[in-house]
Design a protein around this motif. Structure first.
Motif, PDB file in Angstrom:
ATOM      1  N   VAL A 193      17.846  -2.455  -3.148  1.00 41.39           N
ATOM      2  CA  VAL A 193      16.634  -1.644  -3.013  1.00 41.39           C
ATOM      3  C   VAL A 193      15.541  -2.172  -3.946  1.00 41.39           C
ATOM      4  O   VAL A 193      14.366  -2.259  -3.567  1.00 41.39           O
ATOM      5  N   TYR A 194      15.937  -2.544  -5.153  1.00 40.14           N
ATOM      6  CA  TYR A 194      14.979  -3.125  -6.101  1.00 40.14           C
ATOM      7  C   TYR A 194      14.248  -4.322  -5.487  1.00 40.14           C
ATOM      8  O   TYR A 194      13.023  -4.444  -5.602  1.00 40.14           O
ATOM      9  N   MET A 195      15.002  -5.177  -4.806  1.00 38.83           N
ATOM     10  CA  MET A 195      14.390  -6.375  -4.224  1.00 38.83           C
ATOM     11  C   MET A 195      13.393  -6.029  -3.120  1.00 38.83           C
ATOM     12  O   MET A 195      12.379  -6.725  -2.959  1.00 38.83           O
ATOM     13  N   LYS A 196      13.650  -4.965  -2.386  1.00 39.73           N
ATOM     14  CA  LYS A 196      12.706  -4.538  -1.336  1.00 39.73           C
ATOM     15  C   LYS A 196      11.370  -4.124  -1.956  1.00 39.73           C
ATOM     16  O   LYS A 196      10.303  -4.411  -1.415  1.00 39.73           O
ATOM     17  N   PHE A 197      11.440  -3.431  -3.095  1.00 39.63           N
ATOM     18  CA  PHE A 197      10.212  -3.052  -3.793  1.00 39.63           C
ATOM     19  C   PHE A 197       9.552  -4.274  -4.419  1.00 39.63           C
ATOM     20  O   PHE A 197       8.329  -4.427  -4.359  1.00 39.63           O
ATOM     21  N   LYS A 198      10.364  -5.165  -5.016  1.00 44.19           N
ATOM     22  CA  LYS A 198       9.801  -6.368  -5.637  1.00 44.19           C
ATOM     23  C   LYS A 198       9.079  -7.222  -4.614  1.00 44.19           C
ATOM     24  O   LYS A 198       8.017  -7.797  -4.893  1.00 44.19           O
ATOM     25  N   ASP A 199       9.633  -7.288  -3.399  1.00 39.27           N
ATOM     26  CA  ASP A 199       9.035  -8.099  -2.341  1.00 39.27           C
ATOM     27  C   ASP A 199       7.671  -7.576  -1.892  1.00 39.27           C
ATOM     28  O   ASP A 199       6.909  -8.312  -1.243  1.00 39.27           O
TER      29      ASP A 199
END
Length: 254
Positions: free
Chosen positions: A175-181
């Motif tokens: 989920v963190y990576m989805k926000f980072k992207d």
């Protein structure tokens, strides 16, 4: 009536119902998670009475964490107000130019976005859980309103309602990576070395999306009440069978 009022002028009234243990099902407003449909209809009727309108003026969507939005017309009046089956399907944001229609959004940790345009009278609501946020539903809606409906983004006033706080919104790396992207949410996340979890501020990410759409920061207000911590909050993260808040806005007829 347990309701936080965000806007109350001669033209607009907007707010969010809150949990109240003295009410039926603790003032749950959602038909898709209830013990008894009649209890929810009764709670909604009390809100309609407070707003001095008919319950059939309410318009509700069947929310699916999508990036889909719908322009509400007079033909939609009453959809989802008393029966889940009549709600606008697969939709997480509503907007309308029509007066005396109460637009509704349902949340329990997700971010409710409630907005109005003082110049042309347009009103709207958005349901933005983390899935809706990474799909950029709020940004896409405001881009549509700017480009297709010819709205000036600086004419919008936005209220972001109570939601899960950053402290309580802990997620894994996926989920963190989805926000980072997204490319603009880094300031709204931190990593907890003890728990090996990431913490995300969904409210501030949504606020940033409003700003990216051209809405002045000073015209965006936040209710920082945490739905997990507050006694007045419904939290899905705390209780999977919890009720829902109802975020609403209506423009009064001239």
């Amino acid at each position: 009536m347990t309701t936080n009022i965000f806007v109350n002028t001669d033209k607009f009234i907007a707010g969010m119902t809150m949990k109240n243990v003295a009410k039926l099902e603790h003032n749950n407003m959602a038909l898709h998670v209830c013990e008894n449909t009649a209890h929810v209809v009764d709670n909604r009727q009390q809100l309609a009475d407070f707003l001095q309108c008919e319950l059939n003026n309410f318009v509700c969507a069947y929310q699916t964490h999508s990036a889909h939005f719908h322009q509400v017309t007079l033909a939609d009046k009453g959809r989802g107000a008393k029966q889940l089956e009549t709600a606008i399907v697969d939709t997480d944001a509503l907007y309308t130019y029509e007066p005396d229609i109460v637009l509704c959004t349902f949340t329990a940790d997700c971010v409710p976005v409630i907005f109005h345009n003082k110049i042309n009278g347009l009103i709207g609501v958005v349901h933005s859980g983390w899935q809706g946020t990474v799909k950029e539903i709020t940004l896409k809606l405001f881009e549509h309103l700017t480009q297709v409906e010819q709205c000036n983004p600086s004419d919008f006033h936005v209220q972001i309602g109570a939601a899960l706080s950053q402290e309580k919104f802990e997620v894994d790396e996926d989920v963190y990576m989805k926000f980072k992207d997204l490319g603009y949410a880094d300031d709204f996340m931190y990593y907890n070395d003890q728990t090996h979890k990431y913490h995300i501020d969904n409210q501030l990410t949504v606020k940033k999306q409003c700003e990216l759409a051209g809405i002045p920061a000073e015209q965006i207000t936040l209710d920082r009440t945490c739905t997990y911590v507050s006694e007045e909050g419904f939290s899905y993260r705390e209780d999977r069978k919890c009720g829902r808040h109802l975020g609403f806005i209506v423009r009064k007829a001239d």
